[in-house]
Design an enzyme around this catalytic site. Structure first.
Site, PDB file in Angstrom:
ATOM      1  N   GLY A  10      -4.043 -44.500 -50.935  1.00 47.89           N
ATOM      2  CA  GLY A  10      -3.688 -43.412 -50.016  1.00 47.89           C
ATOM      3  C   GLY A  10      -2.610 -43.835 -49.046  1.00 47.89           C
ATOM      4  O   GLY A  10      -2.615 -43.448 -47.871  1.00 47.89           O
ATOM      5  N   TYR A 151     -18.000 -33.881 -47.407  1.00 42.80           N
ATOM      6  CA  TYR A 151     -17.230 -35.023 -46.891  1.00 42.80           C
ATOM      7  C   TYR A 151     -18.164 -36.044 -46.243  1.00 42.80           C
ATOM      8  O   TYR A 151     -18.051 -37.264 -46.481  1.00 42.80           O
ATOM      9  CB  TYR A 151     -16.224 -34.482 -45.874  1.00 42.80           C
ATOM     10  CG  TYR A 151     -15.310 -35.493 -45.229  1.00 42.80           C
ATOM     11  CD1 TYR A 151     -14.235 -36.026 -45.927  1.00 42.80           C
ATOM     12  CD2 TYR A 151     -15.497 -35.877 -43.901  1.00 42.80           C
ATOM     13  CE1 TYR A 151     -13.369 -36.937 -45.315  1.00 42.80           C
ATOM     14  CE2 TYR A 151     -14.641 -36.770 -43.285  1.00 42.80           C
ATOM     15  CZ  TYR A 151     -13.577 -37.296 -43.999  1.00 42.80           C
ATOM     16  OH  TYR A 151     -12.725 -38.191 -43.389  1.00 42.80           O
ATOM     17  N   ALA A 153     -21.323 -36.591 -46.822  1.00 41.87           N
ATOM     18  CA  ALA A 153     -22.116 -37.287 -47.842  1.00 41.87           C
ATOM     19  C   ALA A 153     -21.265 -38.353 -48.534  1.00 41.87           C
ATOM     20  O   ALA A 153     -21.732 -39.468 -48.795  1.00 41.87           O
ATOM     21  CB  ALA A 153     -22.656 -36.287 -48.857  1.00 41.87           C
TER      22      ALA A 153
HETATM   23  P1  NAI Z   1      -3.942 -37.862 -45.296  1.00 43.35           P
HETATM   24  O1  NAI Z   1      -4.378 -36.580 -45.941  1.00 43.35           O
HETATM   25  O2  NAI Z   1      -2.853 -37.810 -44.298  1.00 43.35           O
HETATM   26  O3  NAI Z   1      -3.566 -38.933 -46.428  1.00 43.35           O
HETATM   27  C1  NAI Z   1      -4.413 -39.140 -47.517  1.00 43.35           C
HETATM   28  C2  NAI Z   1      -3.777 -40.087 -48.490  1.00 43.35           C
HETATM   29  O4  NAI Z   1      -4.658 -40.226 -49.624  1.00 43.35           O
HETATM   30  C3  NAI Z   1      -2.446 -39.613 -49.051  1.00 43.35           C
HETATM   31  O5  NAI Z   1      -1.612 -40.743 -49.261  1.00 43.35           O
HETATM   32  C4  NAI Z   1      -2.821 -39.014 -50.410  1.00 43.35           C
HETATM   33  O6  NAI Z   1      -1.761 -39.053 -51.356  1.00 43.35           O
HETATM   34  C5  NAI Z   1      -3.938 -39.955 -50.822  1.00 43.35           C
HETATM   35  N1  NAI Z   1      -4.834 -39.379 -51.828  1.00 43.35           N
HETATM   36  C6  NAI Z   1      -5.630 -38.298 -51.700  1.00 43.35           C
HETATM   37  N2  NAI Z   1      -6.292 -38.098 -52.858  1.00 43.35           N
HETATM   38  C7  NAI Z   1      -5.906 -39.070 -53.721  1.00 43.35           C
HETATM   39  C8  NAI Z   1      -6.233 -39.387 -55.062  1.00 43.35           C
HETATM   40  N3  NAI Z   1      -7.104 -38.665 -55.773  1.00 43.35           N
HETATM   41  N4  NAI Z   1      -5.635 -40.471 -55.633  1.00 43.35           N
HETATM   42  C9  NAI Z   1      -4.737 -41.220 -54.944  1.00 43.35           C
HETATM   43  N5  NAI Z   1      -4.399 -40.959 -53.672  1.00 43.35           N
HETATM   44  C10 NAI Z   1      -4.969 -39.893 -53.067  1.00 43.35           C
HETATM   45  O7  NAI Z   1      -5.284 -38.471 -44.676  1.00 43.35           O
HETATM   46  P2  NAI Z   1      -5.504 -39.492 -43.449  1.00 43.35           P
HETATM   47  O8  NAI Z   1      -5.829 -38.711 -42.257  1.00 43.35           O
HETATM   48  O9  NAI Z   1      -4.424 -40.495 -43.417  1.00 43.35           O
HETATM   49  O10 NAI Z   1      -6.877 -40.181 -43.917  1.00 43.35           O
HETATM   50  C11 NAI Z   1      -6.938 -41.430 -44.574  1.00 43.35           C
HETATM   51  C12 NAI Z   1      -8.400 -41.835 -44.691  1.00 43.35           C
HETATM   52  O11 NAI Z   1      -8.988 -41.882 -43.399  1.00 43.35           O
HETATM   53  C13 NAI Z   1      -9.242 -40.850 -45.497  1.00 43.35           C
HETATM   54  O12 NAI Z   1     -10.196 -41.564 -46.263  1.00 43.35           O
HETATM   55  C14 NAI Z   1      -9.935 -40.032 -44.431  1.00 43.35           C
HETATM   56  O13 NAI Z   1     -11.132 -39.465 -44.896  1.00 43.35           O
HETATM   57  C15 NAI Z   1     -10.151 -41.082 -43.374  1.00 43.35           C
HETATM   58  N6  NAI Z   1     -10.360 -40.533 -42.034  1.00 43.35           N
HETATM   59  C16 NAI Z   1      -9.390 -39.797 -41.417  1.00 43.35           C
HETATM   60  C17 NAI Z   1      -9.618 -39.306 -40.150  1.00 43.35           C
HETATM   61  C18 NAI Z   1      -8.604 -38.509 -39.403  1.00 43.35           C
HETATM   62  O14 NAI Z   1      -8.937 -38.040 -38.320  1.00 43.35           O
HETATM   63  N7  NAI Z   1      -7.398 -38.327 -39.913  1.00 43.35           N
HETATM   64  C19 NAI Z   1     -10.894 -39.552 -39.453  1.00 43.35           C
HETATM   65  C20 NAI Z   1     -11.827 -40.348 -40.198  1.00 43.35           C
HETATM   66  C21 NAI Z   1     -11.551 -40.815 -41.439  1.00 43.35           C
END
Ligand code: NAI
Length: 243
Positions: A10, A151, A153
């Site tokens: 990601g 999410y 879970a």
């Molecule tokens: P984002 O939506 O900005 O980025 C997500 C990234 O994951 C992107 O690079 C996307 O291409 C990649 N991705 C999604 N599905 C994919 C797949 N099937 N295969 C390969 N790559 C995939 O999200 P963000 O905010 O940067 O979140 C990153 C992590 O942090 C996630 O696991 C999210 O659940 C977690 N998180 C985020 C929070 C927030 O407030 N933004 C809070 C708590 C956790």
């Protein structure tokens, strides 16, 4: 000199991009994984310099992709210091109206994707008798949240997976930890209504939303020699939100 190779999933944007930048700056070789080919290639090209940075497009929810990417990275670098399972998605909706399809998406990507990559790197790290696995979960995995049962879970499952892997692989010198961010300003949270954002801000003692680099610094610590004796833990990075 490189501090070793680390896979970051990601990594095309948001927290994953911040982690990639932090780790490149700290001297790690990187393999960046995401589905979106172009932003990933652009970031890898930008970071490729003092250390090596590869773009590895693929779907983390696909076991074949996970095996292929881990195999290619291992062949290229000859060893693997760390894995950061960061990629994740949401499919928010009230539980009483949640379709089985919407239930399944975060489970497939967040939980299964973390399993696939962890499973693929484990034999390599066990053979090396050394390795660091860092999983990005969420405070929602600890507290639950209305409208995010799927999410929550998936993220709670990641915490249980983290602890189990820590117990099973610890004897081979492999640590497994999780980082639980609170509200981090990224594309994932950009679409939330202003009222929801204001409500969340009022619950954060540090009075600001987190930034990607707040999470990235903790990930860097967990990959460092200073964190060698920490395993099975979930570090909350939320400005004090859940107390
Ligand atoms: P984002 O939506 O900005 O980025 C997500 C990234 O994951 C992107 O690079 C996307 O291409 C990649 N991705 C999604 N599905 C994919 C797949 N099937 N295969 C390969 N790559 C995939 O999200 P963000 O905010 O940067 O979140 C990153 C992590 O942090 C996630 O696991 C999210 O659940 C977690 N998180 C985020 C929070 C927030 O407030 N933004 C809070 C708590 C956790």
């Amino acid at each position: 000199m490189s501090r070793g190779a680390v896979i970051v999933t990601g990594a095309s944007r948001g927290i994953g991009e911040a982690i990639a930048r932090e780790l490149a700056g700290a001297g790690y070789d990187l393999a960046l994984v995401a589905r979106s080919v172009e932003p990933l290639a652009a970031l890898a090209a930008e970071l490729d310099g003092e250390t090596t940075c590869l773009a590895c497009p693929g779907d983390i929810a696909d076991w074949e992709d996970a095996q292929r990417i881990v195999g290619e990275v291992h062949e290229r670098f000859g060893a693997l210091h760390g894995l950061v399972n960061n990629a994740g998605v949401t499919r928010d909706g009230l539980f009483v109206r949640m379709s089985p399809e919407n239930w399944q998406v975060p489970i497939d990507v967040n939980l299964n994707g973390t399993f696939y990559f962890t499973r693929a790197v484990s034999p390599i790290m066990m053979r090396q008798r050394n390795g660091r696995i860092v999983n990005i979960t969420s405070v929602i995995g600890l507290t639950g949240n209305a409208g995010q049962a799927n999410y929550a879970a998936s993220k709670a499952g990641i915490i249980a997976l983290t602890k189990s892997v820590a117990k099973e692989l610890g004897g081979r010198g492999v640590t497994s930890n999780a980082v639980a961010p609170g509200f981090i300003a990224t594309d994932m949270t950009a679409d939330l209504p202003e009222k929801v954002r204001a409500g969340m801000l009022s619950q954060i003692p540090l009075k600001r939303f987190g930034e990607g680099k707040d999470v990235a610094g903790v990930v860097k610590f967990l990959l460092s020699p200073e964190a060698a004796y920490i395993t099975g833990q979930t570090l909350v990075v939320d400005g004090g939100m859940i107390g």
